[in-house]
Design an enzyme around this catalytic site. Sequence first.
Site, mmCIF file in Angstrom:
data_model
loop_
_atom_site.group_PDB
_atom_site.id
_atom_site.type_symbol
_atom_site.label_atom_id
_atom_site.label_comp_id
_atom_site.label_asym_id
_atom_site.label_seq_id
_atom_site.Cartn_x
_atom_site.Cartn_y
_atom_site.Cartn_z
ATOM 1 N N SER A 91 0.832 -1.189 0.000
ATOM 2 C CA SER A 91 0.000 0.000 0.000
ATOM 3 C C SER A 91 0.875 1.250 0.000
ATOM 4 C CB SER A 91 -0.878 0.015 1.253
ATOM 5 O OG SER A 91 -2.229 -0.036 0.917
ATOM 6 N N MET A 117 -5.268 5.676 0.364
ATOM 7 C CA MET A 117 -4.038 4.975 0.014
ATOM 8 C C MET A 117 -4.348 4.007 -1.119
ATOM 9 S SD MET A 117 -4.098 2.694 3.461
ATOM 10 C CE MET A 117 -4.793 4.136 4.297
ATOM 11 N N SER A 118 -3.316 3.541 -1.786
ATOM 12 C CA SER A 118 -3.532 2.516 -2.799
ATOM 13 C C SER A 118 -3.746 1.177 -2.109
ATOM 14 C CB SER A 118 -2.326 2.431 -3.743
ATOM 15 O OG SER A 118 -1.191 1.941 -3.051
ATOM 16 N N THR A 119 -4.408 0.276 -2.796
ATOM 17 C CA THR A 119 -4.579 -1.085 -2.289
ATOM 18 C C THR A 119 -3.347 -1.897 -2.640
ATOM 19 O OG1 THR A 119 -6.963 -0.949 -2.568
ATOM 20 C CG2 THR A 119 -6.023 -3.150 -2.425
#
Length: 444
Positions: A91, A117-119
Site C-alpha cells: 500500500s 491509500m492505494s490497495t
Amino acid sequence: MTDSGSTGLSGASADPSSRRAALVRSLEAEGELSDPRLRDALLRLRREVLLPHAYVRVSGPAADPIDWRLLDGGHPDDREEWLDLVYDGDSVLLQRDGEPLDALGRGPVTGGHMTSMSTGLLATVKALETLRIEPGQRFLDLGPGPGISLALAAAVVGPGRAFGVERDRHMAAFAQRNLDRLGLGVQVVTGDAIDGHPASGPYDRVHSGFGVPSVPAAWIDQLAPGGRLVTTLATRTPSWPGQLLVTRTPRGRAEAVLQGGQRGTRPLLGYRWLTSVHHRPRIEADPGRPRATRLAPPDRDAYGFWLAAAYLAEGLVWDFQEGVMRIVAPDDDSWAVPGPGEGTVRVRGRRDVWADLEAVHERWERAGRPDAYQVDLSDGGGPQHVTSGGGARALEWTLPALATAAPASSAHARSLPEQHGEGAGPVEQAESIVPPMRRAGGGA
C-alpha cells in the site's frame, strides 16, 4: 514478519519499466498471476503516474500526533525511495484527513490520519483475476482511490467501458487527472460508492476497493445478467477477512459465495475494527493461567474456520507476535495464548476466549470443515444469511446490516491489502489510519 502484500522489489533498477517487469515476474513466481490480459496490463501500467507522491510514517504505532514524511516523486532526492514504494507492491499512503492533493509539500509533516491509500497489489490482482475481466465488458470500480485497479481493468475492457465512484472529491479529481495522462478513457465520478453508479450501468464486472459488512442492494441491482462482483466482507477483526463473489445468472438470480483468505481491503468509512495493540504489554506480563485443551492452534491457512470464528465467536482478534499466537477479546479484556506445552493453553480475563474457539472448531469439524459458504441475497434489501450447506450440522449466521456498521450515507476509507494482527502491521495501523465515524458530506 508482517505479510502486508509486499512483493519485495525494493532496490530494483531505477528504470520504472524494469521495475514493472520485476513486479510481474514476482507475482507469477508466487502463483498470484495467471491471466495473460492482466499480465500485459501490469507490464504497461505506469504506476508512478498514478502514485506521484507517498507518505512514509516516521513515528511508532502509539505516537500521537503522528510524524510523517512526504516523498515527492519528481524530486531527485526522493525518487529512489519513492520508486521503491511505488513498485514494492505494498500500500502507498497518499492523503491525510481528506486534504487537497494538488499542492502538497515534500518533507516532514506532523499530525493527521491517512484517509486514502492505494490497495496492495496482491489483493488487487486476486480480485481482478476472480472477476475474469474481458474486452468489451462494462466495469465499475467502487472506491478506486488513485485508480490502480481501475486502470488495469480499463486496459482490458477498452476505452469508455470503465467507471469509478470515489467519495472524496480531491481524490476523484486526482485520480481522473492521472488516469487521463495514461489515455485509458476512464471516467471517475464523485459520489457515495455505496449507491454504485446507476447512470452508466448495468455492469458486467464490479469491484469494490473497500470492505462492507453486507452487500449493498444497489450493487446487486446494477449487476448485469452473467455479471460478477467481488468485494471484501468486513468483519470486526482485520485478522480474518472474507472475499465475497456475487454472480448474476443469465436468468437474473444473484448468487454469492464467501471464502476466507489472507487478503482483503479496509472497511468502509466509519466501520471500527477491534484492535489488540494496547493489550500487548499486559499479555507479555501475564499470559494467563494454564489449562488443558484438546484444540491445537489451528493452522493459519484454515481460512474457513477463522472466517466462521469471526462471526460465531465475535469480538476476537488474532495477534500473532514473534511466532506466538495470541487471541484477544479487547472489549472483554480477555485473551488466550496456546502453550506452554502441547495440550495446554493460557487464558486470562472474564471471558474464556479459547473455549469459544474450541466450540466453533467443534462445530466446524462436524459441518465437514467447510472452506466456502453460500450467502442468500434473494430477499432484496433484507437480511443476508450465510450457510455452509444443508442439514442440521451446517454452520449458519446472518450478516450485520449495512446501516448498523456505519451511517447509510458513509462511503469508504481506502484500503490495506492484507489484514492480520501480527507485527507492526495493519492492526496497529488501523487506529492511526481509520478516522472516527463521521457522516459523508459533499464528497470531501
